[in-house]
Design an enzyme around this catalytic site. Structure first.
Site, PDB file in Angstrom:
ATOM      1  N   CYS A  77       0.774  -1.203  -0.015  1.00  0.00           N
ATOM      2  CA  CYS A  77      -0.077   0.006   0.157  1.00  0.00           C
ATOM      3  C   CYS A  77       0.707   1.274  -0.075  1.00  0.00           C
ATOM      4  CB  CYS A  77      -1.048   0.214   1.334  1.00  0.00           C
ATOM      5  SG  CYS A  77      -1.721   1.611   1.326  1.00  0.00           S
ATOM      6  N   CYS A  83      -3.059   5.893   5.830  1.00  0.00           N
ATOM      7  CA  CYS A  83      -4.178   5.616   6.058  1.00  0.00           C
ATOM      8  C   CYS A  83      -4.528   4.593   7.147  1.00  0.00           C
ATOM      9  CB  CYS A  83      -4.360   4.631   4.617  1.00  0.00           C
ATOM     10  SG  CYS A  83      -5.890   3.716   4.432  1.00  0.00           S
ATOM     11  N   CYS A 164      -4.088   3.795  -3.980  1.00  0.00           N
ATOM     12  CA  CYS A 164      -3.684   2.917  -2.707  1.00  0.00           C
ATOM     13  C   CYS A 164      -3.047   1.729  -3.289  1.00  0.00           C
ATOM     14  CB  CYS A 164      -5.245   2.576  -2.153  1.00  0.00           C
ATOM     15  SG  CYS A 164      -5.177   0.962  -1.401  1.00  0.00           S
ATOM     16  N   TYR A 317     -28.433 -13.557  18.341  1.00  0.00           N
ATOM     17  CA  TYR A 317     -27.605 -12.635  17.529  1.00  0.00           C
ATOM     18  C   TYR A 317     -27.825 -12.933  16.115  1.00  0.00           C
ATOM     19  CZ  TYR A 317     -25.927 -11.444  22.324  1.00  0.00           C
ATOM     20  OH  TYR A 317     -25.723 -11.271  23.619  1.00  0.00           O
ATOM     21  N   GLU A 338     -32.984 -11.887  17.282  1.00  0.00           N
ATOM     22  CA  GLU A 338     -32.147 -10.721  16.717  1.00  0.00           C
ATOM     23  C   GLU A 338     -32.844  -9.395  17.373  1.00  0.00           C
ATOM     24  OE1 GLU A 338     -29.389  -9.558  14.989  1.00  0.00           O
ATOM     25  OE2 GLU A 338     -30.109  -7.628  14.917  1.00  0.00           O
ATOM     26  N   ASP A 386     -23.665 -15.402  18.397  1.00  0.00           N
ATOM     27  CA  ASP A 386     -22.551 -14.468  17.381  1.00  0.00           C
ATOM     28  C   ASP A 386     -22.772 -13.120  17.776  1.00  0.00           C
ATOM     29  OD1 ASP A 386     -21.148 -13.710  15.399  1.00  0.00           O
ATOM     30  OD2 ASP A 386     -22.474 -14.302  13.805  1.00  0.00           O
ATOM     31  N   CYS A 413     -16.110 -12.367  17.384  1.00  0.00           N
ATOM     32  CA  CYS A 413     -15.120 -11.536  16.496  1.00  0.00           C
ATOM     33  C   CYS A 413     -14.376 -10.610  17.409  1.00  0.00           C
ATOM     34  CB  CYS A 413     -15.970 -10.592  15.731  1.00  0.00           C
ATOM     35  SG  CYS A 413     -17.009  -9.349  16.664  1.00  0.00           S
TER      36      CYS A 413
HETATM   37  N1  SAH Z   1     -25.107 -14.256  13.121  1.00  0.00           N
HETATM   38  C1  SAH Z   1     -25.351 -13.292  12.182  1.00  0.00           C
HETATM   39  C2  SAH Z   1     -25.098 -11.705  12.458  1.00  0.00           C
HETATM   40  C3  SAH Z   1     -23.990 -11.491  13.631  1.00  0.00           C
HETATM   41  S1  SAH Z   1     -23.684  -9.838  13.872  1.00  0.00           S
HETATM   42  C4  SAH Z   1     -24.420 -13.471  10.772  1.00  0.00           C
HETATM   43  O1  SAH Z   1     -23.560 -14.280  10.862  1.00  0.00           O
HETATM   44  O2  SAH Z   1     -24.481 -12.932   9.783  1.00  0.00           O
HETATM   45  C5  SAH Z   1     -24.209  -9.647  15.535  1.00  0.00           C
HETATM   46  C6  SAH Z   1     -25.687  -9.195  15.282  1.00  0.00           C
HETATM   47  O3  SAH Z   1     -26.224  -9.132  16.808  1.00  0.00           O
HETATM   48  C7  SAH Z   1     -25.985  -8.132  14.837  1.00  0.00           C
HETATM   49  O4  SAH Z   1     -27.277  -8.346  13.670  1.00  0.00           O
HETATM   50  C8  SAH Z   1     -26.941  -7.113  15.974  1.00  0.00           C
HETATM   51  O5  SAH Z   1     -28.005  -6.428  15.471  1.00  0.00           O
HETATM   52  C9  SAH Z   1     -27.305  -8.287  16.789  1.00  0.00           C
HETATM   53  N2  SAH Z   1     -27.236  -7.786  18.291  1.00  0.00           N
HETATM   54  C10 SAH Z   1     -26.659  -6.863  18.847  1.00  0.00           C
HETATM   55  N3  SAH Z   1     -27.112  -6.773  20.329  1.00  0.00           N
HETATM   56  C11 SAH Z   1     -28.116  -7.582  20.438  1.00  0.00           C
HETATM   57  C12 SAH Z   1     -28.958  -7.978  21.503  1.00  0.00           C
HETATM   58  N4  SAH Z   1     -28.769  -7.754  22.852  1.00  0.00           N
HETATM   59  N5  SAH Z   1     -29.860  -9.159  21.320  1.00  0.00           N
HETATM   60  C13 SAH Z   1     -29.901  -9.697  20.168  1.00  0.00           C
HETATM   61  N6  SAH Z   1     -29.274  -9.320  19.043  1.00  0.00           N
HETATM   62  C14 SAH Z   1     -28.568  -8.329  19.158  1.00  0.00           C
END
Ligand code: SAH
Length: 456
Positions: A77, A83, A164, A317, A338, A386, A413
């Site tokens: 880069c 950046c 870039c 999630y 969600e 997740d 993550c």
């Molecule tokens: N499993 C999905 C998204 C993961 S990202 C995939 O793989 O595509 C994490 C998600 O958690 C987001 O969509 C966010 O809106 C949601 N989120 C955040 N806080 C939350 C909560 N307290 N209860 C339920 N969902 C939540």
């Protein structure tokens, strides 16, 4: 008496770099005092100028590498000094994967007290470039030039992406074409300071499996002057475009998208698939950005869930239902939970699109909805979580412990919050059997992990 830092500002010191921080800086110690040095790599001997001295740690600037790491590569880069969008471009890909594995091990041990966990080597990509299926770049004016690109470190000055030299998205040339078409049709770039001008951001999304492209023009104004000509030129210049959307964001804000989207041409969504499951993606939907590695991650989720077709699964999630629908193929019943209402709408639509009838989607905070489900007597055999970077709400972890599913599959993550949550689940009777890091974001310091926990 307060202990003095062993270095002062502007000192030049020779150090041995020992470690790499989570944001990609090298760490060296001078008499036990840590110095953080951007662009330095573990194993290097370097001359460093001290630029900031705090009480417990300081910052240094790399002046000269005396002995380079064998894993150092030339940074492709041309703008990396200013950046910083991708932090590990100077480290070989092998080196990146090893550093990420170490980051996960260290977090589990230091923050989770988990010493002997089975952490597998990171699953990387064969070609760790051009993997992103989404780009969103700010548009502005720089020295009289219409630019689209990335913000400089700690500023809102835009670095034009044309210069870039690194391609992490599937095809940056699409963004450049859109930029030029808007410019040629007299669209003014947004000026953040005065809140004037029309075009704020260009967003491009690719559906890798179908090849469909979505272009989103984020405007400050309701009107997009010359929209007919812009659409005509985009359709002509970009063969796979399937959807052109104007998103209106009239506010003074850092948030990229506004509430209103108008489809200017084509469909309002594009369709992608992961494995056998199809997904309709709208401008605002959350969708994993690395489709190849998403498949790797979801296959692991399926493997760790060990489904026979008899299980009830909760996917907390769940976003637009990606993991839920993937697991529904092999489970008796899946509940996706969600907090974002639009995502749940997408999830329901996606279930329909695939003819999946054993998935049910519930909107609300996972810690509340799932606690209510438990109170209603719903039992889960497997719970998948997740969560976003901050990890699971403790109330959810307590509900999981009380519900006693045989397995928990934890997708994360952020190794730090993963470690914390695995420790809490461990105290509640769950043994972490395996942790599999997956490289979803090559060239950056981010690392995704998937873990399997078993009720002891
Ligand atoms: N499993 C999905 C998204 C993961 S990202 C995939 O793989 O595509 C994490 C998600 O958690 C987001 O969509 C966010 O809106 C949601 N989120 C955040 N806080 C939350 C909560 N307290 N209860 C339920 N969902 C939540």
């Amino acid at each position: 008496m307060k202990k003095q830092a062993p270095v002062s500002k502007n000192d030049v010191v020779t150090v041995d770099v020992e470690d790499l921080t989570q944001d990609g800086s090298g760490v060296a110690k001078v008499d036990g005092y840590p110095l953080f040095i951007p662009n330095a790599l573990p194993g290097e001997k370097a001359k460093v100028k001290v630029i900031k001295v705090n009480k417990g740690y300081g910052f240094g600037r790399l002046e000269e590498i005396i002995e380079p790491s064998p894993e150092r590569v030339e940074n492709p880069c041309k703008l990396h000094k200013e950046c910083g969008g991708a932090q590990l471009l100077h480290l070989s890909y092998e080196g990146q994967l090893r550093a990420k594995e170490k980051q996960v091990r260290d977090a589990l041990e230091r923050l989770g007290g988990l010493k002997d966990v089975n952490v597998h080597p990171v699953l990387g990509m064969e070609k760790p470039w051009s993997y992103r299926n989404k780009v969103q770049v700010p548009v502005g004016e720089q020295n009289g030039k219409f630019v689209a690109g990335y913000y400089k470190k700690r500023s809102h000055e835009i670095v034009d992406m044309e210069n870039c030299g690194v391609e992490l998205s599937m095809d940056d040339s699409v963004v450049l074409k859109v930029r030029d078409i808007c410019k040629e049709n007299g669209i003014s770039p947004y000026n953040e300071q005065d809140h004037r001008g029309v075009l704020r951001h260009i967003m491009v999304r690719w559906a890798k499996q179908t090849g469909e492209i979505m272009i989103v023009l984020v405007t400050r104004t309701r009107q997009l002057p010359n929209d007919v000509e812009i659409v005509r030129d985009i359709v002509k210049a970009i063969p796979n475009v399937a959807s052109i959307v104007q998103n209106i964001n009239t506010k003074r804000t850092n948030v990229i998208l506004g509430d209103r989207s108008v489809t200017l041409w084509g469909k309002s969504t594009i369709t992608d698939s992961i494995g056998e499951v199809k997904f309709a993606i709208s401008p605002r939907s959350f969708y994993q950005v690395n489709p190849d590695q998403t498949k790797v991650l979801y296959d692991k989720a399926l493997e760790y869930a060990e489904l026979t077709g008899e299980e009830t699964v909760i996917d907390a999630y769940c976003g637009i239902g990606t993991i839920s629908l993937f697991l529904a193929q092999k489970a008796k019943k899946v509940y996706g939970v969600e907090i974002v209402e639009d995502a749940i709408k997408d999830a329901k639509r996606n279930a329909e699109l695939n003819g999946i009838t054993n998935a049910e989607f519930l909107v609300g905070a996972a810690e509340e909805v799932i606690t209510n489900m438990a109170a209603e007597g719903i039992k889960a055999d497997v719970i998948v979580v997740d969560p976003p970077r901050k990890g699971c709400d403790e109330a959810l972890l307590n509900t999981i412990i009380a519900m006693k599913p045989k397995k928990v599959v934890y997708v994360s993550c952020n190794p730090g919050t993963l470690a914390r949550d695995l420790r809490i689940l461990g105290e509640g009777g769950y043994e972490t059997r395996e942790v599999q890091p997956v490289d979803m974001f090559p060239q950056t310091t981010h690392v995704e992990c998937i873990s399997q926990l078993i009720l002891k």
